[in-house]
Write a protein that holds these residues in place. Structure first.
Motif, PDB file in Angstrom:
ATOM      1  N   UNK A  85       0.853  -1.187   0.000  1.00 37.68           N
ATOM      2  CA  UNK A  85       0.000   0.000   0.000  1.00 37.68           C
ATOM      3  C   UNK A  85       0.891   1.241   0.000  1.00 37.68           C
ATOM      4  N   UNK A  86       0.525   2.238  -0.764  1.00 41.39           N
ATOM      5  CA  UNK A  86       1.324   3.469  -0.854  1.00 41.39           C
ATOM      6  C   UNK A  86       0.641   4.603  -0.101  1.00 41.39           C
ATOM      7  N   UNK A  87       1.460   5.504   0.373  1.00 35.23           N
ATOM      8  CA  UNK A  87       0.972   6.646   1.154  1.00 35.23           C
ATOM      9  C   UNK A  87       1.858   7.839   0.840  1.00 35.23           C
ATOM     10  N   UNK A  88       1.238   8.959   0.489  1.00 35.65           N
ATOM     11  CA  UNK A  88       1.971  10.191   0.212  1.00 35.65           C
ATOM     12  C   UNK A  88       1.632  11.220   1.288  1.00 35.65           C
ATOM     13  N   UNK A  89       2.462  11.324   2.302  1.00 39.74           N
ATOM     14  CA  UNK A  89       2.172  12.272   3.391  1.00 39.74           C
ATOM     15  C   UNK A  89       2.273  13.712   2.915  1.00 39.74           C
ATOM     16  N   UNK A  90       1.459  14.549   3.503  1.00 39.33           N
ATOM     17  CA  UNK A  90       1.479  15.978   3.196  1.00 39.33           C
ATOM     18  C   UNK A  90       2.507  16.652   4.101  1.00 39.33           C
ATOM     19  N   UNK A  91       3.652  17.023   3.529  1.00 37.33           N
ATOM     20  CA  UNK A  91       4.771  17.535   4.318  1.00 37.33           C
ATOM     21  C   UNK A  91       4.781  19.052   4.433  1.00 37.33           C
ATOM     22  N   UNK A 139       5.951   3.275   0.986  1.00 42.07           N
ATOM     23  CA  UNK A 139       5.378   1.973   0.656  1.00 42.07           C
ATOM     24  C   UNK A 139       5.301   1.108   1.909  1.00 42.07           C
ATOM     25  N   UNK A 140       4.126   0.554   2.154  1.00 44.31           N
ATOM     26  CA  UNK A 140       3.901  -0.291   3.322  1.00 44.31           C
ATOM     27  C   UNK A 140       3.538  -1.699   2.860  1.00 44.31           C
ATOM     28  N   UNK A 182      -2.491  -9.457  11.308  1.00 41.55           N
ATOM     29  CA  UNK A 182      -2.009  -8.598  10.220  1.00 41.55           C
ATOM     30  C   UNK A 182      -0.769  -7.834  10.680  1.00 41.55           C
ATOM     31  N   UNK A 183       0.300  -7.908   9.910  1.00 39.61           N
ATOM     32  CA  UNK A 183       1.558  -7.231  10.216  1.00 39.61           C
ATOM     33  C   UNK A 183       1.975  -6.389   9.018  1.00 39.61           C
ATOM     34  N   UNK A 184       2.491  -5.212   9.289  1.00 42.41           N
ATOM     35  CA  UNK A 184       2.960  -4.322   8.234  1.00 42.41           C
ATOM     36  C   UNK A 184       4.392  -3.891   8.481  1.00 42.41           C
ATOM     37  N   UNK A 185       5.093  -3.538   7.417  1.00 38.40           N
ATOM     38  CA  UNK A 185       6.476  -3.069   7.499  1.00 38.40           C
ATOM     39  C   UNK A 185       6.618  -1.845   6.604  1.00 38.40           C
ATOM     40  N   UNK A 186       7.194  -0.758   7.135  1.00 39.55           N
ATOM     41  CA  UNK A 186       7.398   0.446   6.341  1.00 39.55           C
ATOM     42  C   UNK A 186       8.594   1.220   6.863  1.00 39.55           C
TER      43      UNK A 186
END
Length: 614
Positions: free
Chosen positions: A375-381, A391-392, A434-438
């Protein structure tokens, strides 16, 4: 051959608080600045030795080591006359080290320093337990073959707030990790470092001893150091002020370190090689029972936290708890080998971490996930900052559904900051297994590198991870035998396969996670306490009914996402306004130019008409 003499450097370093950009020294004072310095050295040399470090257990327990009375002390004027400068009392070493609540976090700091030396050619870092010859007590050894530290660098290393690490890839940045980590693990540390700079080979010894500072009643942090020039065939002392001062530093080091002679000190360089650093932490801290906090006897190839390893051993545990405690998410609490195995996200190519003689096998839990997806995420910086994409990797643990472990391993610059970060509420069975890595390089870690700063970016990341977990759960939970969240909606007009008990009939309309009929009843249970997931409800104030905790969490996630969308739109509108204002300014300039041109043409035309008439 007489010892080499240099100017403008001292051997006894008084640590001052300094910022990262300081270049006017490292809080040093030359020993011949005044006669008071000579008196101070006499006081140090006449102090009682630390012949029995185990005499006072309260002093040897880390969380009680800072509790001692400070007597009245006098301070002579400095070489700068009456100009005051910041000083550090020895108690600050202890209070500064309390930022590490966890001993393994302190060890990770020292490993980070070795990993940062990869760009200087480091190929290994060794972590081991050694026995001190003086009293046969255990000590902790760190040794690497990095670039080492010359006399100037080792003084900055043992001062506060200095860091030469400005790269985007290095982990260390605050210039405080060495002091906090070593003082968290033991009362005293001695450093041996060998380096080559400008065709000159040097080796240095530095002692940071809380035992020495406390026993002698010092009101300033004094760090004795000696340096040798090894460019020739033998080690020649480097003298900065006088031979007496160099000898005084050596005397303090020999009296308060595990080594009794200069020859023993020099022998410590034999296994370092042409460049590298060796750190020995001794007088290791004890727990409240007067036993060493670190255990070296449970496993010859590991170092364990005694209190965590023994937790639960006195009570009878059921099978599910035993299975849960066998998972790496629990083992990293007490096993250093397991913790180091996931400490760095990407595997090293030409670098190894050797723990008690055996290399640590690096492990990325994302490689073992079932039904994984990215899953992708584009944080608002914020405006003007470069956009990043995170990418997670998310999926079910290979032990699922028998072990209900869940959470996200969040890394920063390849270093694990938050292991198995649980973003779902306690008691909820959603997301079970459920486990995630980022890798989140866009937010800053806290100083102990065991958590992140609580910024707005962190809050939005947490909301986004909740959304990623819930989206994955809704689409994939049936693969583990769980009932999808919308299962009852699709089956609303059909007869249920099994009638629920009468007491549960009122709750059938709730969106809860239940195993599909026919599967083992323990699937989806929270194995941390042996009970099924709680479906706690909250009564509405208007009396319209009740709302489950999971529904509230889902609503909060949606609100966070809407807030983030609005912030994104706000940034886009601001950029559009700036663009329109720029275009308007350019249009006004063109309009003014055209107006000026037309006015000039008009005047020229009138002048031409008058000329024709004449």
């Amino acid at each position: 051959m007489p010892p080499k003499i240099e100017k403008e450097r001292e051997n006894v370093v008084n640590i001052d608080i300094s910022d990262d950009e300081g270049s006017a020294g490292v809080g040093m004072r030359t020993n011949n600045a005044s006669s008071n310095e000579t008196a101070s050295q006499q006081q140090l040399s006449s102090a009682p030795s630390n012949s029995n470090p185990n005499k006072n257990l309260e002093y040897r327990s880390f969380w009680k080591a800072g509790a001692y009375d400070v007597g009245h002390t006098s301070r002579a004027s400095t070489e700068y006359g009456e100009l005051e400068h910041a000083r550090v009392h020895p108690k600050f070493l202890h209070s500064n080290a309390t930022s590490h609540k966890w001993a393994f976090g302190a060890i990770a700091e020292l490993l980070d320093n070795a990993v940062d030396e990869i760009h200087n050619g480091a190929t290994f870092v060794k972590v081991d337990k050694i026995d001190m010859m003086k009293d046969n007590s255990p000590a902790l050894l760190f040794k690497d073959d990095g670039g080492g530290m010359d006399p100037e660098r080792i003084r900055k290393c043992m001062s506060l707030g200095y860091s030469s690490k400005k790269s985007n890839t290095t982990i260390g940045q605050y210039g405080n990790g060495f002091k906090t980590s070593t003082m968290r693990l033991g009362a005293d540390v001695i450093v041996f470092s060998r380096a080559t700079s400008a065709s000159r080979a040097t080796q240095s010894v530095g002692l940071l001893s809380y035992t020495f500072l406390r026993t002698t009643g010092q009101d300033d942090v004094i760090v004795p150091m000696i340096d040798f020039d090894v460019s020739g065939h033998w080690a020649e002392p480097i003298i900065y002020s006088s031979l007496d001062d160099w000898s005084a530093n050596l005397k303090i080091i020999l009296e308060w370190s595990p080594f009794s002679s200069k020859e023993e000190l020099l022998l410590q360089f034999e296994d370092i090689g042409p460049h590298g650093t060796k750190i020995i932490i001794y007088n290791l801290w004890l727990n409240d029972e007067g036993i060493y906090e670190l255990s070296f006897d449970d496993d010859d190839e590991d170092i364990r936290l005694r209190d965590e390893a023994n937790r639960g051993s006195l009570t009878k545990l059921n099978k599910k708890i035993v299975e849960l405690q066998s998972h790496i998410s629990y083992r990293i609490r007490y096993s250093l080998r397991d913790y180091i195995s996931i400490l760095y996200l990407r595997k090293f190519k030409n670098f190894s971490i050797v723990l008690r003689g055996k290399p640590v096998q690096q492990f990325n839990i994302a490689d073992d996930l079932q039904h994984s997806k990215v899953a992708t995420y584009k944080p608002q910086l914020g405006i003007g900052m470069k956009e990043v994409t995170v990418e997670t990797t998310v999926g079910f643990a290979k032990e699922a559904p028998s072990i209900a472990v869940n959470g996200f391993n969040v890394y920063h610059k390849n270093r694990l900051i938050r292991p198995f970060w649980k973003v779902t509420p306690d008691g909820s069975s959603k997301g079970s297994g459920v486990i995630g890595v980022l890798e989140a390089n866009f937010i800053e870690p806290a100083h102990d590198k065991q958590d992140f700063e609580r910024s707005s970016l962190f809050i939005r990341l947490e909301a986004r991870l909740k959304q990623i977990l819930m989206d994955y759960w809704k689409c994939h939970c049936h693969l583990m035998g769980y009932q999808p969240p919308n299962f009852r909606t699709h089956q609303a007009q059909k007869e249920p396969l099994v009638q629920p008990p009468a007491g549960l009939a009122a709750n059938m309309g709730q969106e809860v996670v239940q195993p599909i009929v026919g599967l083992p009843a323990n699937i989806g249970q929270d194995l941390s306490n042996g009970h099924t997931g709680s479906h706690e409800q909250v009564a509405c104030l208007d009396g319209s009914g009740s709302i489950s905790v999971d529904q509230i969490c889902d609503e909060n996630i949606q609100l966070f996402m809407r807030c983030e969308e609005h912030m994104q739109k706000e940034n886009e509108l601001k950029q559009m306004i700036e663009s329109l204002e720029k275009e308007l300014k350019e249009a006004k300039m063109k309009c003014a130019q055209l107006s000026s041109y037309l006015e000039t043409r008009k005047k020229q035309k009138i002048a031409d008409e008058q000329t024709e008439k004449v």
